[in-house]
Scaffold this motif. Structure first.
Motif, PDB file in Angstrom:
ATOM      1  N   VAL A   1       3.925  -7.018   9.048  1.00  0.00           N
ATOM      2  CA  VAL A   1       3.676  -6.146   7.893  1.00  0.00           C
ATOM      3  C   VAL A   1       4.616  -4.944   7.926  1.00  0.00           C
ATOM      4  N   ARG A   2       4.870  -4.439   9.123  1.00  0.00           N
ATOM      5  CA  ARG A   2       5.802  -3.312   9.256  1.00  0.00           C
ATOM      6  C   ARG A   2       7.193  -3.698   8.755  1.00  0.00           C
ATOM      7  N   ARG A   3       7.596  -4.933   8.973  1.00  0.00           N
ATOM      8  CA  ARG A   3       8.903  -5.393   8.490  1.00  0.00           C
ATOM      9  C   ARG A   3       8.944  -5.380   6.965  1.00  0.00           C
ATOM     10  N   LEU A   4       7.843  -5.745   6.331  1.00  0.00           N
ATOM     11  CA  LEU A   4       7.775  -5.672   4.869  1.00  0.00           C
ATOM     12  C   LEU A   4       7.914  -4.231   4.398  1.00  0.00           C
ATOM     13  N   ASN A   5       7.249  -3.320   5.098  1.00  0.00           N
ATOM     14  CA  ASN A   5       7.333  -1.907   4.734  1.00  0.00           C
ATOM     15  C   ASN A   5       8.757  -1.392   4.848  1.00  0.00           C
TER      16      ASN A   5
ATOM     17  N   LEU B   1       3.296 -15.119   9.560  1.00  0.00           N
ATOM     18  CA  LEU B   1       4.661 -14.681   9.862  1.00  0.00           C
ATOM     19  C   LEU B   1       5.686 -15.445   9.021  1.00  0.00           C
ATOM     20  N   LYS B   2       5.437 -16.729   8.791  1.00  0.00           N
ATOM     21  CA  LYS B   2       6.343 -17.530   7.967  1.00  0.00           C
ATOM     22  C   LYS B   2       6.330 -17.047   6.520  1.00  0.00           C
ATOM     23  N   GLY B   3       5.147 -16.671   6.034  1.00  0.00           N
ATOM     24  CA  GLY B   3       5.051 -16.130   4.687  1.00  0.00           C
ATOM     25  C   GLY B   3       5.822 -14.831   4.548  1.00  0.00           C
ATOM     26  N   VAL B   4       5.692 -13.956   5.538  1.00  0.00           N
ATOM     27  CA  VAL B   4       6.426 -12.696   5.520  1.00  0.00           C
ATOM     28  C   VAL B   4       7.928 -12.962   5.575  1.00  0.00           C
ATOM     29  N   ALA B   5       8.352 -13.894   6.431  1.00  0.00           N
ATOM     30  CA  ALA B   5       9.772 -14.218   6.546  1.00  0.00           C
ATOM     31  C   ALA B   5      10.324 -14.750   5.229  1.00  0.00           C
ATOM     32  N   THR B   6       9.527 -15.555   4.526  1.00  0.00           N
ATOM     33  CA  THR B   6       9.967 -16.078   3.224  1.00  0.00           C
ATOM     34  C   THR B   6      10.114 -14.956   2.210  1.00  0.00           C
ATOM     35  N   ALA B   7       9.144 -14.035   2.191  1.00  0.00           N
ATOM     36  CA  ALA B   7       9.216 -12.895   1.276  1.00  0.00           C
ATOM     37  C   ALA B   7      10.445 -12.031   1.575  1.00  0.00           C
ATOM     38  N   LEU B   8      10.735 -11.828   2.856  1.00  0.00           N
ATOM     39  CA  LEU B   8      11.914 -11.043   3.235  1.00  0.00           C
ATOM     40  C   LEU B   8      13.205 -11.758   2.844  1.00  0.00           C
ATOM     41  N   ASP B   9      13.247 -13.064   3.054  1.00  0.00           N
ATOM     42  CA  ASP B   9      14.441 -13.846   2.746  1.00  0.00           C
ATOM     43  C   ASP B   9      14.717 -13.880   1.252  1.00  0.00           C
ATOM     44  N   LYS B  10      13.660 -14.010   0.466  1.00  0.00           N
ATOM     45  CA  LYS B  10      13.810 -14.143  -0.981  1.00  0.00           C
ATOM     46  C   LYS B  10      13.626 -12.834  -1.736  1.00  0.00           C
TER      47      LYS B  10
END
Length: 302
Positions: A185-189, A144-153
């Motif tokens: 993963v849905r948030r990334l999508n 989840l932290k990795g996804v949050a970082t990808a979303l933030d950046k």
């Protein structure tokens, strides 16, 4: 007592004895070929003769992928060490302690942020050496932290999966990570950010049943074992002999479960090319350091 044979000769042998490192040679699991460990390491842990892909730990994965072998560690949240006070043959807390001593890692996940062939990218890697890369609360929070970082950046998110499944010592807390990671993963999508999964040997169990099979593109290393239950369990259940190569990367590629089987030497360029294709243009420049990271986490190339 023979002074020459029992005193002088042993001392001479000790004086000229050469210590041989235990890890000087590596035996190929496929052919039995003995190869210098240094040659295998220089070849990205692939046996030069047989092309057998050995396992890599999380740090080795990140070093292989990021430009110059440098990246910024993304700090991962702390979780309860032993929420169920679980014990089988030994205490779960002791198993964690042993795994941390053996691998030097806090848990089975590592997340890094940096550039891959110039493209900003967030990469997470599982370490099978840490309790079989099992999915527990710490691994779930790391994902989840990795996804949050990808979303933030606003970067693509790449996962190197290597796991035997959910961590039984955490029971329902482990199983809860499956829907949590699926929602992430849905948030990334929804943010239209690429999510690329690299299936390595092995990727099985609850990891396969959740985030490892939700990628926009699924890559796999040659010969990787990929599935839910193992081949032996399936054979015993259906009482039939499975096809040759069943659940291996090449078999799954032929049957549509994997998009591309990629040699490790080509993995970096392939992922960078896919990310540029999926974003339709080179991602905008981002900050060099995630807001939560410290400059001391910068890891130089060896």
């Amino acid at each position: 007592m023979n002074w020459v044979s029992e005193v002088v000769r042993p001392r001479i042998k000790t004086l000229f004895k050469r210590e041989t490192p235990e890890n000087l040679w590596i035996k190929c699991p496929d052919t039995g070929q003995m190869v210098f460990q240094k040659d295998v390491e220089a070849n990205l842990w692939v046996i030069p003769g047989s092309d057998h892909h050995l396992r890599m730990n999380a740090t080795q994965r990140l070093k292989m992928m990021f430009d110059g072998g440098t990246w910024l560690d993304v700090p991962l949240p702390d979780v309860a060490t032993d929420p169920l006070k679980f014990r089988d043959e030994k205490k779960y807390a002791d198993r964690l302690k042993d795994a941390r001593t053996k691998t030097g890692a806090r848990d089975a996940f590592k997340v890094g942020f940096g550039r891959v062939v110039g493209t900003p990218m967030t990469i997470a890697a599982q370490d099978f050496a840490f309790m079989g890369g099992s999915l527990g609360m710490a691994a779930g929070e790391a994902f989840l932290k990795g996804v949050a970082t990808a979303l933030d950046k606003r970067t693509p998110f790449v996962l190197f999966a290597a796991s035997g499944g959910a961590r039984m010592q955490e029971g329902i807390f482990s199983l809860m990570q499956m829907p949590r990671t699926t929602v992430a993963v849905r948030r990334l999508n929804e943010a239209r950010l690429p999510y690329i999964v690299v299936l390595t040997n092995p990727t099985t169990g609850g990891v396969t049943a959740s985030y490892a099979m939700l990628g926009d593109i699924h890559l796999a290393e040659p010969g990787a074992l990929i599935g839910f239950a193992g081949p032996r369990v399936i054979e015993q259940t259906i009482r039939e002999k499975l096809p040759a190569g069943f659940q291996r990367a090449e078999y799954l590629r032929a049957h549509g479960m994997v998009d591309i089987v990629v040699h490790r030497s080509e993995m970096k360029d392939t992922i960078a090319r896919l990310c540029r294709l999926l974003t339709k243009e080179k991602p905008a420049s981002v900050e060099a350091i995630p807001s939560e990271a410290e400059p001391s986490n910068l890891r130089p190339a060896a």
